[in-house]
Write a protein that holds these residues in place. Structure first.
Motif, PDB file in Angstrom:
ATOM      1  N   GLU A 179       0.821  -1.218   0.000  1.00  6.96           N
ATOM      2  CA  GLU A 179       0.000   0.000   0.000  1.00  6.96           C
ATOM      3  C   GLU A 179       0.854   1.268   0.000  1.00  6.96           C
ATOM      4  N   GLN A 205      -1.738   4.149  -0.784  1.00  7.72           N
ATOM      5  CA  GLN A 205      -3.103   3.805  -0.396  1.00  7.72           C
ATOM      6  C   GLN A 205      -3.234   3.734   1.117  1.00  7.72           C
ATOM      7  N   SER A 206      -4.479   3.862   1.570  1.00  6.34           N
ATOM      8  CA  SER A 206      -4.755   3.641   2.989  1.00  6.34           C
ATOM      9  C   SER A 206      -4.551   2.162   3.319  1.00  6.34           C
ATOM     10  N   SER A 209      -5.281  -1.201   5.916  1.00  5.67           N
ATOM     11  CA  SER A 209      -6.244  -1.790   6.846  1.00  5.67           C
ATOM     12  C   SER A 209      -5.591  -2.068   8.190  1.00  5.67           C
ATOM     13  N   ARG A 225      -1.728  -2.965   9.075  1.00  4.20           N
ATOM     14  CA  ARG A 225      -0.916  -2.084   9.926  1.00  4.20           C
ATOM     15  C   ARG A 225      -0.219  -2.902  11.003  1.00  4.20           C
ATOM     16  N   LYS A 246      -3.586  10.073  -0.591  1.00 12.60           N
ATOM     17  CA  LYS A 246      -4.828  10.466   0.083  1.00 12.60           C
ATOM     18  C   LYS A 246      -5.126   9.380   1.123  1.00 12.60           C
ATOM     19  N   LEU A 247      -4.600   9.580   2.311  1.00 12.80           N
ATOM     20  CA  LEU A 247      -4.608   8.561   3.338  1.00 12.80           C
ATOM     21  C   LEU A 247      -5.577   8.915   4.457  1.00 12.80           C
ATOM     22  N   ASP A 248      -6.170   7.858   5.046  1.00 17.18           N
ATOM     23  CA  ASP A 248      -7.033   8.117   6.194  1.00 17.18           C
ATOM     24  C   ASP A 248      -6.159   8.426   7.418  1.00 17.18           C
ATOM     25  N   THR A 280      -4.011   5.544   8.908  1.00 21.02           N
ATOM     26  CA  THR A 280      -2.880   5.187   8.054  1.00 21.02           C
ATOM     27  C   THR A 280      -1.781   6.232   8.182  1.00 21.02           C
ATOM     28  N   ARG A 281      -2.174   7.492   8.161  1.00 19.00           N
ATOM     29  CA  ARG A 281      -1.167   8.556   8.256  1.00 19.00           C
ATOM     30  C   ARG A 281      -0.437   8.496   9.591  1.00 19.00           C
TER      31      ARG A 281
END
Length: 889
Positions: free
Chosen positions: A784, A789-790, A792, A796, A860-862, A865-866
């Motif tokens: 990802e 990408q974000s 899951s 993580r 463009k991450l949630d 995720t960031r």
């Protein structure tokens, strides 16, 4: 199992050993008469005075019993001092919680030795030897020490005619001989041996043996919960059986048979110092029964004396036929070498007066040890010749429960396929077997899949009964194989082509696996394909081969050449010290427990797909009206177990070597090692990348996760009150599975082997290297990040675990850090990882540092995720840029 408790290469202190035929004599000396007379004193009671009021039982030793005083004396004659006897120790009745009943403990040679006014029972050290009367023989005798098992004072003056003396048996045998208190102490359970409330039970004398029962009491001043299996947590009792017997010499015609490392048998061994130029100081004999043809000239003859197994009256009626079939299955192998009816099965009558623990009876026993899903099949052998003379198979009653359902899900569901093992065993590690616990899990998984496909499975239906019957038969056949002297063979399951596993016309002849001595899983067909045999219905080719090596009759002059011809066939064989379970020391990916077919990766792929099928069916309404949702939790754990086993096994292909036990010139003339091809290693990593590490590997619907409550009923231990999580710990369980694979890939031993692997490839052959493994795993786990990408929650967690591996490898003390991170003990052979692995870990961290910075800048991450990537970047920066700190974006 010559057991087993279904793992590894080191032989324990109580392994049965062997001597050359010239040394096979039970008498070391016949001393004692002069010492006895010299020690007599006038103030001692006479022999007759001491035994007045006692009941005498004559046999190998004469014993005198006084029930009113609860006292037992044994008479030892002058010629019985310093003469070798055998002592067998059996835990006849355990406590149902910590220790099971019927456990074979020790089998050791002993002598009675008089020292002044005391008699010592001495475990004679016969494990190092040399020819008697030679200088080196005298040197060995001085160099090795025997051990005092017990000591007792002499109770009388010698008998006026027989010159024998009396001693109290309790001084020898009323003691915590098996080390129960120490075994429990290691688990912080505070039982101690209570000598004051321990005593001797019935003692019986027979011509060739004396049977002694000791009732031992253990007390605990700080009791804990006991599941109701101990009535009061402050007190428990055990009953031990001590069998004192003569040394059997096989009727004068038994010949010890030398071992061959190409075929798997339990061994009796000793070191011989007689010839210092010998290739090895060890003399190794296989353990086997004394089987002879009644008519040596006949092509097929019954034995002079068959091996008789008695089904104890504790075996449930509904399972007796399956047990009988499992025992008699082995007659097919003996018929192949000309012995008809080598094994017999007889039923113990309900009114039988003989005791199944008597060394003269071989039994199959049903035991009750609540929560213990296991079976064991140890045998005892003569420590000088390897001749087996006693075997007892015991099967836990709870095992049958678990054939059709998982264990109650109070504990972590993925404790492992063989988590329940008796605490107490004196068997060598080569004789431990854990097949039964894994078989229970396998059978339960198969039952659930079949029930899901059929919309339910009635345990009373004919097909369901056949499933249970065949599983018990396979289990008993495995354990009987151990009692015949055979070890595990974890390579046998890979002998047959995967495409033939469900061809009944083949498997009924050759078996689902090439041996019942493997840990064979249930043979489930993929959905929509014809279902073959679930379990081995007969023996495999290896079983016939191993029995032929151990038992085929030979004249003495032709035995050596005949055995060589058998061993040269070199069928696939790999045992405990080859597989090491799922340990990194196991190098051969097709020598593993609980796989099936020549393509293990395909087998595990199908298993995981079946697990997905099981959960999908559950979603569509697995439960019928009125059924409790706790059934769904067990089913969910079964599905995850398929992933867990694959995560532990498939990584063996990475850095793997096929290992054969060939000798030069054997059939096919193959070398002992062959590196796993680069293509096969990449296939294994691709499997892990999809089914274990992949973003879609663990996708569960909210509806399913909301149907996984734990048991809420009270039990004997108030378990619901001690449950850490009422909801299912799904993230913890998935991460545990993923860590299994990571731990194997980054284990220091695996890394060293992978570093060496390129040297094993022939010139021009494609190679797989450490760099290939590091880059492949990083790409699979951090996909990802490269796509911005974000990520899951499961991924993580996986990325954090992988990052921890890399940071410890690249850190200042990777050896200690990895041991801690992976839970590796020094005893497992762990060492510092290779320097190249540390360099590659640092390279991975540098690449991730760049990729994460780009993802944070452009993706463009949630929010989660960031935050995860920012924390990961900080950890990497701290290692690779310690002086400058975190650089700007």
């Amino acid at each position: 199992m010559q057991s087993h408790l279904c793992i590894l290469a080191v032989l324990g202190h109580f392994l049965l050993l062997a001597v050359p035929a010239a040394a096979q004599t039970p008498a070391l000396s016949a001393s004692g008469g002069g010492l006895l007379a010299a020690a007599a004193r006038e103030d001692e009671k006479s022999f007759d005075e001491v035994v007045r009021g006692y009941r005498a039982s004559q046999g190998l030793f004469t014993v005198y019993t006084n029930l009113e005083e609860n006292r037992v004396l044994i008479e030892i004659a002058p010629e019985q001092f310093e003469r070798l006897f055998l002592c067998n120790v059996t835990l006849e009745a355990g406590d149902g919680l910590y220790f099971d009943s019927g456990a074979m403990l020790d089998n050791f040679p002993f002598i009675f030795k008089r020292v002044g006014k005391r008699i010592q029972l001495i475990h004679k050290n016969v494990y190092y030897r040399a020819e008697t009367g030679t200088p080196i023989g005298r040197a060995v005798e001085r160099a090795v020490s025997s051990s005092i098992v017990g000591s007792a004072k002499i109770e009388s003056r010698p008998h006026p005619e027989r010159k024998s003396v009396l001693v109290d048996l309790s001084s020898f045998f009323v003691q915590d001989y098996a080390g129960v208190a120490n075994a429990l102490g290691r688990h912080k359970i505070d039982f101690v041996f209570d000598r004051s409330e321990s005593y001797l039970g019935p003692v019986s004398a027979f011509p060739l043996n004396v049977e002694i029962e000791a009732v031992l009491h253990f007390k605990n001043n700080r009791p804990r919960g006991t599941d109701g299996r101990i009535a009061d947590g402050r007190s428990m009792q055990h009953r031990y059986r001590y069998s004192l017997s003569t040394l059997s010499e096989g009727g004068g015609s038994y010949r010890p048979r030398p071992a061959d490392d190409r075929v798997g048998h339990f061994l009796t061994l000793h070191q011989d110092y007689t010839d210092p130029t010998a290739e090895t100081p060890y003399v190794r004999y296989i353990n086997r029964w004394h089987l002879e043809k009644a008519d040596p000239s006949a092509a097929l003859s019954p034995p002079r004396q068959p091996i008789v197994f008695w089904l104890e009256r504790t075996v449930p009626l509904e399972y007796r036929e399956a047990v009988r079939e499992g025992v008699l299955l082995w007659n097919r192998a003996f018929e192949g070498i000309g012995i008809e009816g080598a094994l017999e099965v007889r039923q113990q009558p309900d009114d039988a007066e003989w005791d199944p623990a008597d060394v003269r009876y071989n039994t199959v026993r049903w035991i009750v040890n609540p929560g213990g899903a296991y079976a064991v099949g140890p045998a005892r052998a003569n420590p000088f010749t390897g001749q087996i003379y006693d075997a007892d198979i015991r099967i836990s009653a709870d095992l049958v429960r678990y054939l059709v359902r998982e264990r109650e899900d109070y504990v972590i569901p993925l404790a492992g396929p063989a988590a329940l093992t008796p605490l107490l065993t004196r068997l060598p590690v080569s004789q431990l077997c854990q097949f039964q616990a894994g078989l229970a899990s396998e059978a339960a998984f198969g039952w659930s899949v079949l029930a899901a496909r059929l919309g339910g499975l009635d345990p009373t239906a004919r097909e369901a009964q056949a499933y249970i019957h065949d599983a018990i038969r396979a289990l008993v056949a495995h354990e009987v194989g151990h009692t015949l002297g055979l070890r595990h063979n974890f390579r046998a399951s890979a002998a047959h082509a995967h495409a033939h596993l469900h061809d009944r016309s083949r498997t009924q002849k050759t078996g689902v696996s090439a041996s019942v001595m493997d840990y064979n899983p249930v043979n489930l067909a993929p959905r929509g394909k014809p279902q073959g045999e679930f379990w081995n219905s007969g023996l495999g080719e290896y079983d016939y081969w191993a029995i032929a090596y151990a038992y085929k009759p030979f004249e003495a002059i032709e035995e050596s050449a005949g055995l060589a011809r058998i061993a040269e066939r070199n069928l696939p064989y790999g045992t405990d010290e080859d597989a090491f379970g799922f340990d990194a020391r196991g190098i051969d990916p097709v020598t593993s427990p609980f796989d099936l077919g020549s393509d293990p990766i395909r087998f595990y792929r199908e298993r995981i797909e079946m697990a997905g099928e099981l959960l999908a069916t559950a979603e569509r309404g697995y439960l019928r009206k009125g059924e409790r949702y706790q059934k769904m939790r067990r089913l969910f754990s079964q599905a995850l177990r398929a992933h867990a086993t694959a995560a532990a096994s498939v990584p063996k292909f990475v850095g793997g070597l096929y290992h054969r036990r060939h000798h030069r010139g054997d059939a096919g003339d193959q070398l002992p090692f062959e590196p796993v091809s680069a293509a096969r290693q990449r296939e294994a990593l691709a499997f892990l990348g999809r089914y274990i590490f992949g973003a879609g590997a663990f996708a569960f619907s909210p509806s399913l996760l909301n149907q996984l409550p734990p048991e809420r009923f009270e039990d004997f231990s108030n378990t619901p009150f001690y449950t850490a999580r009422i909801d299912y710990p799904v993230h913890d369980q998935v991460l545990d599975i993923q860590k299994r694979a990571l731990g194997r890939l980054y284990h220091p031993i695996a890394l060293h082997r992978l570093a060496d692997l390129p040297l094993h490839y022939a010139k021009g052959q494609p190679r797989f290297t450490l760099a290939d493994m590091f880059s492949s795993v990083r790409s699979a786990i951090w996909e990802e990040v490269t796509r911005h990408q974000s990520i899951s929650s499961f991924r993580r967690n996986l990325q954090r675990a992988h990052l921890a591996q890399l940071l410890t490898l690249a850190g200042p003390n990777p050896q200690a850090a990895l041991w801690s991170a992976l839970g590796i003990a020094a005893a497992s052979g762990a060492s510092a990882p290779p320097e190249d692995a540390a360099s590659l870990a640092r390279a991975d961290l540098t690449a991730l540092h760049t990729q994460i910075r780009r993802a944070l800048a452009k993706g463009k991450l949630d929010a989660l995720t960031r935050a995860h990537l920012d924390a990961s970047l900080a950890r990497i920066t701290e290692l690779i840029e310690p002086a400058s700190g975190r650089s700007g974006d």
